[in-house]
Enzyme design. Sequence first.
Site, PDB file in Angstrom:
ATOM      1  CB  THR A   1      -0.912   0.014   1.244  1.00  3.31           C
ATOM      2  OG1 THR A   1      -1.572   1.268   1.361  1.00  3.31           O
ATOM      3  CG2 THR A   1      -0.104  -0.194   2.525  1.00  3.31           C
ATOM      4  CG  ASP A   2      -1.148   4.929  -1.094  1.00  3.66           C
ATOM      5  OD1 ASP A   2      -1.717   4.300  -0.178  1.00  3.66           O
ATOM      6  OD2 ASP A   2      -1.744   5.754  -1.810  1.00  3.66           O
ATOM      7  CD  GLU A   3      -3.504   3.639   4.382  1.00  4.43           C
ATOM      8  OE1 GLU A   3      -3.361   3.824   5.608  1.00  4.43           O
ATOM      9  OE2 GLU A   3      -4.541   3.209   3.867  1.00  4.43           O
TER      10      GLU A   3
ATOM     11  CE1 TYR B   1      -3.144  -2.371   5.714  1.00  3.51           C
ATOM     12  CE2 TYR B   1      -3.359  -0.031   5.259  1.00  3.51           C
ATOM     13  CZ  TYR B   1      -3.228  -1.333   4.812  1.00  3.51           C
ATOM     14  OH  TYR B   1      -3.165  -1.588   3.464  1.00  3.51           O
TER      15      TYR B   1
ATOM     16  CE  LYS C   1       0.296  -4.576   3.017  1.00  2.81           C
ATOM     17  NZ  LYS C   1       0.117  -5.946   2.457  1.00  2.81           N
TER      18      LYS C   1
END
Length: 360
Positions: free
Chosen positions: A132-134, A158, A162
């Site tokens: 993810t870009d997060e 979260y 990741k």
Amino acid sequence: MILVTGGAGFIGSNFVLDWLDTEAEGVVNLDKLTYSGNMANLASVADNPRHIFVRGDICDGALVAELLKQHKPRAIVHFAAESHVDRSIHAPAAFVQTNVNGTFTLLEAARAYQSTLTGAERDNFRFLHVSTDEVYGSLGPGDPPFSETKAYEPNSPYSASKAASDHLVRAYFHTYVLPTLTTNCSNNYGPFHFPEKLIPLIIANARAGKPLPIYGDGQQIRDWLYVSDHCAAIRSVLAAGRVGETYNVGGWNEKTNLEVVHTICDLLDEIDPRAQGGSYREQITYVTDRPGHDRRYAIDARKIERELGWRPRETFQTGLRKTVQWYLENEDWVRNVQSGEYQSWIDRNYNQRSVSEAVE
């Protein structure tokens, strides 16, 4: 044959359906079927002999090893993850277990499996990790979009889990020469999206006459990627991506949350007007922002376009229209998903806010 983890979830099920529709190879689909895994997503391939579904946990090393030994996949495509930020704030342990320990278990199994391969089978084996870009943190209004060299700055349990999984994948490439690939994508939307996320929840609430909750001022910016475009990008990376590399996948569609909700309301006004008249925008309600809410994400997807020729086909307008239409045509799926565990989660998460439901 390829092995897909998390293939009953939103992105994973779209990928499985897309793969079986476009490729000759079969799929072994490993999914634990937690709250977001839904076999109804895979109803159209229930009798397809090229789709082998296995209910199981990626943290079960013996099961993963047995699947690899039995089916001898030429690639692992790893989607399985806990992915909802609010859930990670309330219960982070599950995110560490699945996203970190689960990825570690898969990497160990893949490393052992690859050691049994020889010749072209060994050379062609791939482990593709979907992230993810997060992991990159939050951007200011004038900051350039996330590139593959952006430092990691995760801000939620979260995204931290990741980020940890990304680092493990990188380490297994550099330490063990495991042929890994990583993709970091922006916010996906489209069919089968679990309705705790912004777009499907707004569609469902609007049609049910419920409030349309907006966190804070609604000016949080996300880059939106139609899920079928994401599936095409993953296929491109698996086919021709450089081993050990990361590819950012984005839709080139930066929108504020409020813009997204306004667009959904306008589409529904056109396609499915309210019985009582007026606009669905009248149902918008602002609620307390969540802790540590990142202000802006944006993906620089030039590397994957330059190296692999991938670029999204859908604009935000065309993709969102398709998405709204899909939800209108699949009311039974929505009703089934909104029952049981999903509804109890909504009650637990949002009963302390000014309306019963809130989303990113």
